[in-house]
Design an enzyme around this catalytic site. Structure first.
Site, PDB file in Angstrom:
ATOM      1  N   GLY A  12      12.409   9.571 -54.387  1.00  0.00           N
ATOM      2  CA  GLY A  12      11.279   9.366 -55.068  1.00  0.00           C
ATOM      3  C   GLY A  12      11.122   7.961 -55.663  1.00  0.00           C
ATOM      4  O   GLY A  12      10.993   7.770 -56.733  1.00  0.00           O
ATOM      5  N   SER A  14       9.065   5.488 -54.665  1.00  0.00           N
ATOM      6  CA  SER A  14       8.134   4.776 -54.459  1.00  0.00           C
ATOM      7  C   SER A  14       7.387   4.481 -55.762  1.00  0.00           C
ATOM      8  O   SER A  14       6.653   3.450 -56.037  1.00  0.00           O
ATOM      9  CB  SER A  14       6.982   5.537 -53.664  1.00  0.00           C
ATOM     10  OG  SER A  14       6.951   6.783 -54.101  1.00  0.00           O
ATOM     11  N   ASP A  63      10.716  14.478 -47.181  1.00  0.00           N
ATOM     12  CA  ASP A  63      10.604  15.551 -48.169  1.00  0.00           C
ATOM     13  C   ASP A  63      12.103  16.331 -48.533  1.00  0.00           C
ATOM     14  O   ASP A  63      12.427  16.778 -47.603  1.00  0.00           O
ATOM     15  CB  ASP A  63       9.736  16.839 -47.537  1.00  0.00           C
ATOM     16  CG  ASP A  63       9.712  17.803 -48.482  1.00  0.00           C
ATOM     17  OD1 ASP A  63      10.107  17.703 -49.534  1.00  0.00           O
ATOM     18  OD2 ASP A  63       8.749  18.998 -48.026  1.00  0.00           O
ATOM     19  N   ASN A  90      15.908  11.548 -57.802  1.00  0.00           N
ATOM     20  CA  ASN A  90      14.911  11.301 -58.704  1.00  0.00           C
ATOM     21  C   ASN A  90      13.654  12.356 -58.522  1.00  0.00           C
ATOM     22  O   ASN A  90      12.899  12.264 -59.319  1.00  0.00           O
ATOM     23  CB  ASN A  90      14.650   9.821 -58.967  1.00  0.00           C
ATOM     24  CG  ASN A  90      13.367   9.511 -59.557  1.00  0.00           C
ATOM     25  OD1 ASN A  90      13.200   9.362 -60.686  1.00  0.00           O
ATOM     26  ND2 ASN A  90      12.391   9.309 -58.768  1.00  0.00           N
ATOM     27  N   SER A 142      15.898  16.577 -67.356  1.00  0.00           N
ATOM     28  CA  SER A 142      14.580  16.428 -68.418  1.00  0.00           C
ATOM     29  C   SER A 142      14.889  16.914 -69.653  1.00  0.00           C
ATOM     30  O   SER A 142      15.735  18.018 -69.700  1.00  0.00           O
ATOM     31  CB  SER A 142      13.330  16.997 -67.682  1.00  0.00           C
ATOM     32  OG  SER A 142      12.295  16.992 -68.586  1.00  0.00           O
ATOM     33  N   TYR A 155       9.581  24.273 -63.942  1.00  0.00           N
ATOM     34  CA  TYR A 155      10.127  22.773 -64.147  1.00  0.00           C
ATOM     35  C   TYR A 155      11.341  22.899 -65.008  1.00  0.00           C
ATOM     36  O   TYR A 155      12.385  22.410 -64.775  1.00  0.00           O
ATOM     37  CB  TYR A 155       8.905  22.107 -64.742  1.00  0.00           C
ATOM     38  CG  TYR A 155       9.411  20.573 -64.824  1.00  0.00           C
ATOM     39  CD1 TYR A 155       9.426  19.694 -63.727  1.00  0.00           C
ATOM     40  CD2 TYR A 155       9.681  19.893 -66.200  1.00  0.00           C
ATOM     41  CE1 TYR A 155       9.561  18.325 -64.002  1.00  0.00           C
ATOM     42  CE2 TYR A 155       9.993  18.574 -66.243  1.00  0.00           C
ATOM     43  CZ  TYR A 155      10.097  17.835 -65.153  1.00  0.00           C
ATOM     44  OH  TYR A 155      10.576  16.392 -65.236  1.00  0.00           O
ATOM     45  N   ALA A 157      13.291  25.290 -65.260  1.00  0.00           N
ATOM     46  CA  ALA A 157      14.445  26.269 -64.748  1.00  0.00           C
ATOM     47  C   ALA A 157      14.914  25.044 -63.632  1.00  0.00           C
ATOM     48  O   ALA A 157      16.202  25.023 -63.396  1.00  0.00           O
ATOM     49  CB  ALA A 157      13.783  27.017 -63.900  1.00  0.00           C
ATOM     50  N   LYS A 159      14.962  21.773 -63.745  1.00  0.00           N
ATOM     51  CA  LYS A 159      15.955  20.825 -64.654  1.00  0.00           C
ATOM     52  C   LYS A 159      17.080  21.212 -65.262  1.00  0.00           C
ATOM     53  O   LYS A 159      18.302  20.711 -65.448  1.00  0.00           O
ATOM     54  CB  LYS A 159      14.781  19.983 -65.587  1.00  0.00           C
ATOM     55  CG  LYS A 159      13.740  19.326 -64.814  1.00  0.00           C
ATOM     56  CD  LYS A 159      14.378  18.137 -63.793  1.00  0.00           C
ATOM     57  CE  LYS A 159      13.323  17.477 -63.182  1.00  0.00           C
ATOM     58  NZ  LYS A 159      13.812  16.253 -62.267  1.00  0.00           N
ATOM     59  N   ILE A 188       8.078   9.866 -70.821  1.00  0.00           N
ATOM     60  CA  ILE A 188       8.248   8.437 -70.040  1.00  0.00           C
ATOM     61  C   ILE A 188       6.827   8.141 -69.566  1.00  0.00           C
ATOM     62  O   ILE A 188       6.287   9.096 -68.740  1.00  0.00           O
ATOM     63  CB  ILE A 188       9.505   8.343 -68.909  1.00  0.00           C
ATOM     64  CG1 ILE A 188      10.579   8.742 -69.622  1.00  0.00           C
ATOM     65  CG2 ILE A 188       9.373   6.939 -68.602  1.00  0.00           C
ATOM     66  CD1 ILE A 188      11.217   7.937 -70.814  1.00  0.00           C
TER      67      ILE A 188
HETATM   68  P1  NAP Z   1       6.216  10.432 -60.320  1.00  0.00           P
HETATM   69  O1  NAP Z   1       5.728   9.058 -61.233  1.00  0.00           O
HETATM   70  O2  NAP Z   1       5.288  11.457 -60.599  1.00  0.00           O
HETATM   71  O3  NAP Z   1       6.988  10.021 -59.068  1.00  0.00           O
HETATM   72  C1  NAP Z   1       7.362  10.962 -58.522  1.00  0.00           C
HETATM   73  C2  NAP Z   1       8.246  10.598 -57.428  1.00  0.00           C
HETATM   74  O4  NAP Z   1       8.908  11.482 -56.615  1.00  0.00           O
HETATM   75  C3  NAP Z   1       7.463   9.675 -56.146  1.00  0.00           C
HETATM   76  O5  NAP Z   1       8.017   8.714 -55.664  1.00  0.00           O
HETATM   77  C4  NAP Z   1       7.055  10.754 -55.001  1.00  0.00           C
HETATM   78  O6  NAP Z   1       6.774  10.383 -53.910  1.00  0.00           O
HETATM   79  C5  NAP Z   1       8.471  11.521 -55.054  1.00  0.00           C
HETATM   80  N1  NAP Z   1       8.494  12.940 -54.487  1.00  0.00           N
HETATM   81  C6  NAP Z   1       7.677  13.818 -55.069  1.00  0.00           C
HETATM   82  N2  NAP Z   1       8.121  14.927 -54.255  1.00  0.00           N
HETATM   83  C7  NAP Z   1       8.889  14.482 -53.307  1.00  0.00           C
HETATM   84  C8  NAP Z   1       9.613  15.344 -52.411  1.00  0.00           C
HETATM   85  N3  NAP Z   1       9.566  16.719 -52.051  1.00  0.00           N
HETATM   86  N4  NAP Z   1      10.292  14.548 -51.540  1.00  0.00           N
HETATM   87  C9  NAP Z   1      10.574  13.066 -51.596  1.00  0.00           C
HETATM   88  N5  NAP Z   1       9.941  12.420 -52.678  1.00  0.00           N
HETATM   89  C10 NAP Z   1       9.216  13.131 -53.533  1.00  0.00           C
HETATM   90  O7  NAP Z   1       7.492  10.981 -61.487  1.00  0.00           O
HETATM   91  P2  NAP Z   1       8.281  10.192 -62.737  1.00  0.00           P
HETATM   92  O8  NAP Z   1       7.500  10.522 -63.836  1.00  0.00           O
HETATM   93  O9  NAP Z   1       8.722   8.916 -62.109  1.00  0.00           O
HETATM   94  O10 NAP Z   1       9.477  11.207 -62.714  1.00  0.00           O
HETATM   95  C11 NAP Z   1      10.921  10.931 -61.821  1.00  0.00           C
HETATM   96  C12 NAP Z   1      11.692  11.780 -62.110  1.00  0.00           C
HETATM   97  O11 NAP Z   1      12.032  11.965 -63.389  1.00  0.00           O
HETATM   98  C13 NAP Z   1      11.344  13.377 -61.718  1.00  0.00           C
HETATM   99  O12 NAP Z   1      12.500  14.111 -61.340  1.00  0.00           O
HETATM  100  C14 NAP Z   1      10.889  14.026 -63.151  1.00  0.00           C
HETATM  101  O13 NAP Z   1      10.979  15.382 -63.121  1.00  0.00           O
HETATM  102  C15 NAP Z   1      11.864  13.208 -64.130  1.00  0.00           C
HETATM  103  N6  NAP Z   1      11.347  13.395 -65.249  1.00  0.00           N
HETATM  104  C16 NAP Z   1      10.321  12.541 -65.745  1.00  0.00           C
HETATM  105  C17 NAP Z   1       9.836  12.546 -67.032  1.00  0.00           C
HETATM  106  C18 NAP Z   1       8.581  11.416 -67.520  1.00  0.00           C
HETATM  107  O14 NAP Z   1       8.288  11.649 -68.769  1.00  0.00           O
HETATM  108  N7  NAP Z   1       7.942  11.056 -66.563  1.00  0.00           N
HETATM  109  C19 NAP Z   1      10.612  13.347 -67.969  1.00  0.00           C
HETATM  110  C20 NAP Z   1      11.633  13.760 -67.611  1.00  0.00           C
HETATM  111  C21 NAP Z   1      12.257  13.758 -66.373  1.00  0.00           C
HETATM  112  P3  NAP Z   1       5.146   9.883 -53.542  1.00  0.00           P
HETATM  113  O15 NAP Z   1       5.026   8.463 -54.287  1.00  0.00           O
HETATM  114  O16 NAP Z   1       5.078   9.565 -52.153  1.00  0.00           O
HETATM  115  O17 NAP Z   1       4.223  10.929 -53.836  1.00  0.00           O
END
Ligand code: NAP
Length: 247
Positions: A12, A14, A63, A90, A142, A155, A157, A159, A188
């Site tokens: 993830g 990107s 994936d 991630n 998380s 979600y 479960a 995490k 975030i």
């Molecule tokens: P995001 O901006 O939605 O980005 C998600 C990333 O995961 C993208 O690169 C997406 O690829 C990729 N992805 C999703 N499903 C996938 C799959 N099945 N296989 C491969 N890649 C996949 O998310 P984020 O906010 O940066 O979160 C990143 C991580 O931190 C996640 O695990 C999330 O649960 C955790 N987190 C985030 C927060 C927050 O507040 N943002 C808080 C706690 C934990 P595409 O670009 O191709 O769609």
């Protein structure tokens, strides 16, 4: 942090936190293989940003919830850069809803991407890291995995599961030179949280002792530390990066 000569796989990578992690590791000199689910444009843009920092990049569509694709991601990284020293699990998704209205498919999708995906990627790198007696695995959990959250049973479960999996693998690999840790971000600013309704955003923000959301870079700094050589004696830990939310 110095990552010269190291190779990282960031799932993830990107967008959002994953992208910031890729850039932080690249800044330290790591080669970075990043994967993405479907957003080719964002992935290529991150790869170009890594290369602009003087590091090597490989963007792979993968994936993570599919075993063959997770294995192929790791073998493509090995083919391009020789080995894998660092894995950052991630990739993640949300499919929010109250339990009574949550379709089974939404539960399965979140568990598959967030929990099974991390399991499959760890399985794909473990043998390699054990053989080399070196490895750093950092899993994204998380604050929701620590505290729970209404509307996110799936979600939460996934995490909380990531934490259990992190501690278990840390015990399995502790004597092999491989550390396994988790980072638990709070709220975030990324595309994931941008999708939240304004009222929910305000409510979450009010629960942050520091009174503000975090940036993807805040999380990336913690991930980079746990991925560094300096963190050699830290394993099985969960580092909250949340402005004080989970204390
Ligand atoms: P995001 O901006 O939605 O980005 C998600 C990333 O995961 C993208 O690169 C997406 O690829 C990729 N992805 C999703 N499903 C996938 C799959 N099945 N296989 C491969 N890649 C996949 O998310 P984020 O906010 O940066 O979160 C990143 C991580 O931190 C996640 O695990 C999330 O649960 C955790 N987190 C985030 C927060 C927050 O507040 N943002 C808080 C706690 C934990 P595409 O670009 O191709 O769609």
């Amino acid at each position: 942090m110095n990552f010269a000569g190291r190779t990282a796989v960031v799932t993830g990578g990107s967008r959002g936190i994953g992208r910031a992690v890729c850039l932080e590791l690249a800044r330290g000199g790591a080669n970075v293989a990043l994967c993405y689910a479907g957003n080719e444009t964002a992935a290529q843009e991150t790869a170009a940003a890594i290369e602009a920092l003087g590091a090597k990049a490989l963007a792979v569509r993968c994936d993570v919830s599919d075993a063959a694709q997770a294995e192929s991601l790791v073998s493509q990284a090995v083919e391009a850069f020789g080995t894998v020293d660092i894995l950052v699990n991630n990739a993640g998704i949300t499919r929010d809803g109250l339990l009574m209205r949550m379709p089974e498919a939404d539960f399965d999708a979140v568990i598959s991407a967030n929990l099974k995906g991390a399991f499959l990627c760890m399985k794909a790198v473990a043998r390699l890291m054990i053989r080399r007696k070196y490895g750093r695995i950092v899993n994204l959990s998380s604050v929701v995995g620590l505290r729970g959250n209404a509307g996110q049973v799936n979600y939460a479960a996934s995490k909380a599961g990531v934490i259990g999996m992190t501690k278990s693998l840390a015990k399995e690999l502790a004597s092999k030179g491989v550390t396994v840790n988790a980072v638990a971000p709070g709220f975030i600013e990324t595309d994931m949280t941008a999708a939240m309704q304004e009222a929910a955003r305000m409510a979450v923000q009010a629960s942050i002792p520091m009174g503000r959301p975090g940036a993807a870079e805040d999380v990336a700094h913690a991930v980079a530390f746990l991925a560094s050589e300096e963190a050699a004696y830290i394993t099985g830990q969960v580092l909250a990066v949340d402005g004080g939310m989970a204390m």
